[in-house]
Write an enzyme that holds these catalytic residues in place. Structure first.
Site, PDB file in Angstrom:
ATOM      1  N   THR A 196     -11.875 -56.960  16.417  1.00 23.03           N
ATOM      2  CA  THR A 196     -12.391 -55.625  16.675  1.00 23.03           C
ATOM      3  C   THR A 196     -11.312 -54.564  16.505  1.00 23.03           C
ATOM      4  O   THR A 196     -11.539 -53.403  16.814  1.00 23.03           O
ATOM      5  CB  THR A 196     -12.995 -55.518  18.088  1.00 23.03           C
ATOM      6  N   HIS A 221     -41.918 -72.170   1.840  1.00 21.55           N
ATOM      7  CA  HIS A 221     -41.369 -72.123   3.200  1.00 21.55           C
ATOM      8  C   HIS A 221     -40.817 -70.721   3.501  1.00 21.55           C
ATOM      9  O   HIS A 221     -41.161 -70.105   4.509  1.00 21.55           O
ATOM     10  CB  HIS A 221     -40.256 -73.181   3.321  1.00 21.55           C
ATOM     11  N   GLU A 222     -40.020 -70.211   2.581  1.00 20.65           N
ATOM     12  CA  GLU A 222     -39.420 -68.888   2.800  1.00 20.65           C
ATOM     13  C   GLU A 222     -40.489 -67.803   2.783  1.00 20.65           C
ATOM     14  O   GLU A 222     -40.444 -66.863   3.574  1.00 20.65           O
ATOM     15  CB  GLU A 222     -38.348 -68.592   1.746  1.00 20.65           C
TER      16      GLU A 222
HETATM   17  P1  ADP Z   1      -7.859 -58.100  16.694  1.00 19.72           P
HETATM   18  O1  ADP Z   1      -6.423 -57.867  16.969  1.00 19.72           O
HETATM   19  O2  ADP Z   1      -8.784 -57.374  17.602  1.00 19.72           O
HETATM   20  O3  ADP Z   1      -8.259 -59.536  16.534  1.00 19.72           O
HETATM   21  P2  ADP Z   1      -7.188 -56.855  14.234  1.00 19.72           P
HETATM   22  O4  ADP Z   1      -6.661 -55.556  14.702  1.00 19.72           O
HETATM   23  O5  ADP Z   1      -6.205 -57.877  13.825  1.00 19.72           O
HETATM   24  O6  ADP Z   1      -8.191 -57.458  15.275  1.00 19.72           O
HETATM   25  O7  ADP Z   1      -8.203 -56.571  13.067  1.00 19.72           O
HETATM   26  C1  ADP Z   1      -8.263 -57.351  11.939  1.00 19.72           C
HETATM   27  C2  ADP Z   1      -8.661 -56.511  10.753  1.00 19.72           C
HETATM   28  O8  ADP Z   1      -9.973 -56.041  10.896  1.00 19.72           O
HETATM   29  C3  ADP Z   1      -7.832 -55.274  10.612  1.00 19.72           C
HETATM   30  O9  ADP Z   1      -6.690 -55.507   9.850  1.00 19.72           O
HETATM   31  C4  ADP Z   1      -8.763 -54.319   9.917  1.00 19.72           C
HETATM   32  O10 ADP Z   1      -8.679 -54.506   8.524  1.00 19.72           O
HETATM   33  C5  ADP Z   1     -10.122 -54.746  10.369  1.00 19.72           C
HETATM   34  N1  ADP Z   1     -10.643 -53.875  11.421  1.00 19.72           N
HETATM   35  C6  ADP Z   1     -11.024 -54.266  12.648  1.00 19.72           C
HETATM   36  N2  ADP Z   1     -11.504 -53.230  13.365  1.00 19.72           N
HETATM   37  C7  ADP Z   1     -11.419 -52.161  12.578  1.00 19.72           C
HETATM   38  C8  ADP Z   1     -11.757 -50.793  12.750  1.00 19.72           C
HETATM   39  N3  ADP Z   1     -12.289 -50.317  13.885  1.00 19.72           N
HETATM   40  N4  ADP Z   1     -11.539 -49.960  11.720  1.00 19.72           N
HETATM   41  C9  ADP Z   1     -11.015 -50.403  10.574  1.00 19.72           C
HETATM   42  N5  ADP Z   1     -10.660 -51.681  10.349  1.00 19.72           N
HETATM   43  C10 ADP Z   1     -10.876 -52.563  11.325  1.00 19.72           C
END
Ligand code: ADP
Length: 517
Positions: free
Chosen positions: A228, A445-446
């Site tokens: 996130t 089915h689908e």
């Molecule tokens: P976490 O640390 O919460 O697991 P990260 O910060 O490592 O997540 O996020 C992984 C990738 O997901 C980031 O490098 C980015 O590319 C993408 N990402 C996640 N959230 C966002 C956001 N709100 N806006 C833009 N990119 C995001």
């Protein structure tokens, strides 16, 4: 079809090489060589005897040479088989020894025992002290340092621009001094940004706050499902505040030897203190911050020590200096209460899975980096309900790869739609052979699913029906895309969902007069 949030975090942990283990093995090998192998090459064996035997051998006229050296007597004598052998025994305070040796007979040509005493060499203290105490220490230090250098560096974080090497304990701790990520790169998450803006402001002008006597929270906990954007927003805080960014993962503190993790924490805070104002980011803090009381029988000493050290350091440093600690976790409930106490991680920043608007924004952020042609943001955002930011980033990248495969130079809506399916259901299985009869069954089915869904009034419209097999095992599926965001599900909607799911089987029964797996 709803998408399940998937955990796409790549497990890129490399196999560890532990320098201390290597060191230990080297010591054991040297010890084994010393006791077992080297003596074999040492030539004559020296036989240990007692003083009485030595005296009686002297009296019996068997001894040829005697050497008295620092409390030990080494002598050679003729043994029972008339061969010469070497012996040693401890020296006893025996005033008659010299007389006895002078009087005794010997198998030497002169008939007398040759005897000597080695005068102990007295080094000057100027040489002695460094030789005995400093040198071995220095030697061990150098070996230790050499071994540390050999450890691959696992701590550099992300887009490493202008990396300054720091740190004394164990591995190097990197501080990135110029972070280019800003809040604009983090789409959605407005509440989180709001909560962090104050920290940015504080790092910008600490004076405004200290003048009133306000001190900012020392730490903030970023809580939310994986992907996130917790790491990203932490970097953005450093980028906005234009301060160095120390990044380390909680699991890196947990080492094989008790005490190493604590040393690392101490080091980290020392380095950060020198670079203040700055941000320390601890990813996966639950690796060290797990609750301490619930472990039966011992628990993990190393983890506890590390946690204690972290708590001590957080209490110890002066908040006015401007070191802010951000920590990320997706399991806040497992954290030790002590960590969440005021004065420590007393702020909690919640990161959510993005809503419809949030997903649109995330698509926009990531599409900035790739060439694209009139992408229908609304459509793709609706199709990715439940996906995390990381998944969307992944989808955009897949789409760009697909565009390249198709020989186009820009990403289109269909590329993104296809890669949404790839991320959700797996890649198309082109090679899979399905007989015409089976294809017919799958198609009916689908269509059964789709017809039932289409006839309902409170269901998401059917967006796509496919009978292309996917690597996830699905032979085909019906995709429904909600028109808007949905937070609640009514009883009717649930019943609709069940009806839709049974529609496929019902269709098989009606058309094919049979049912299949
Ligand atoms: P976490 O640390 O919460 O697991 P990260 O910060 O490592 O997540 O996020 C992984 C990738 O997901 C980031 O490098 C980015 O590319 C993408 N990402 C996640 N959230 C966002 C956001 N709100 N806006 C833009 N990119 C995001």
């Amino acid at each position: 079809m709803k998408t399940e949030p998937q955990n796409n975090e790549a497990g890129t942990e490399k196999p560890r090489y532990n320098p201390y283990l290597g060191f230990l093995i080297a010591i054991v090998i040297v010890m084994l060589l010393n006791t077992l192998v080297f003596p074999l090459f040492m030539g004559d064996k020296v036989v240990n005897t007692d003083y009485g035997t030595f005296i009686s051998m002297v009296d019996e006229g068997k001894v040829k040479k005697v050497n008295i050296n620092e409390g030990r007597i080494y002598f050679s004598a003729i043994d029972k088989d008339n061969t010469e052998a070497s012996y040693q025994t401890g020296a006893v305070n025996d005033p008659d020894l010299v007389d006895r040796l002078l009087m005794a007979e010997s198998p030497n040509e002169t008939g007398k025992i040759v005897f000597t005493k080695t005068v102990p060499r007295q080094n000057s203290p100027v040489i002695n002290v460094p030789l005995r105490s400093v040198l071995p220490g220095r030697l061990f230090y150098l070996i230790g340092r050499k071994m540390r250098r050999m450890v691959p560096n696992r701590m550099a974080g992300g887009e490493g621009d202008n990396v300054m090497a720091l740190g004394k304990s164990g591995e190097k701790i990197y501080a990135e001094s110029e972070i280019k990520t800003t809040f604009a790169d983090v789409a959605g998450q407005d509440e989180a940004k709001e909560g962090l803006t104050e920290i940015v402001d504080f790092l910008h002008n600490p004076d405004t706050y200290t003048r009133i006597g306000a001190s900012l929270p020392k730490g903030a906990l970023l809580v939310g499902p994986p992907g996130t954007g917790k790491t990203r927003i932490a970097r953005a805080v450093a980028g906005e505040a234009k301060v160095p960014f120390f990044s380390i993962s909680g699991s890196e503190f947990v080492q094989m030897f008790v005490g190493m993790g604590a040393a690392k924490v101490r080091d980290l805070f020392k380095q950060a203190g020198e670079k203040a104002p700055c941000i320390i980011f601890i990813d996966e803090i639950d690796a060290i911050g797990k609750r301490r009381d619930n472990s039966l029988g011992g628990g993990n000493d190393e983890r506890e020590q590390t946690l204690n050290q972290l708590l001590t350091e957080m209490d110890g440093f002066d908040a006015k200096k401007g070191v802010v600690i951000l920590a990320a976790t997706n399991r806040p409930e497992s954290l030790d209460k002590a960590l969440l106490r005021p004065g420590r991680f007393d702020r909690r920043i919640q990161m959510e899975l993005p809503d419809l608007q949030g997903r649109k924004d995330i698509f926009e952020v990531h599409l900035r980096k790739v060439k694209h042609e009139d992408v229908n943001l609304d459509l793709v955002a609706r199709a990715t309900s439940g996906s995390s930011g990381a998944e969307i980033a992944n989808i955009v990248n897949e789409a760009a790869l697909r565009a390249v495969r198709m020989g186009r130079d820009a990403v289109t809506t269909s590329d993104i739609e296809e890669s949404v399916e790839v991320v959700i259901a797996g890649a198309q299985k082109k090679g899979k052979v399905i007989s015409d009869n089976e294809k017919r069954i799958i198609a009916y089915h689908e269509i059964g699913h789709a017809m039932v869904a289409a006839k309902q009034s409170d269901s998401a419209p059917v967006h796509k029906i496919t009978i292309i097999p996917r690597t996830s095992g699905a032979l085909g599926y019906t995709m429904q895309v909600d028109a808007g965001e949905q937070n609640l599900m009514s009883r009717q909607e649930m019943l609709n969902r069940i009806a839709t799911l049974t529609g496929g089987r019902a269709a098989e029964e009606v058309i094919c007069k049979t049912v299949t797996t």
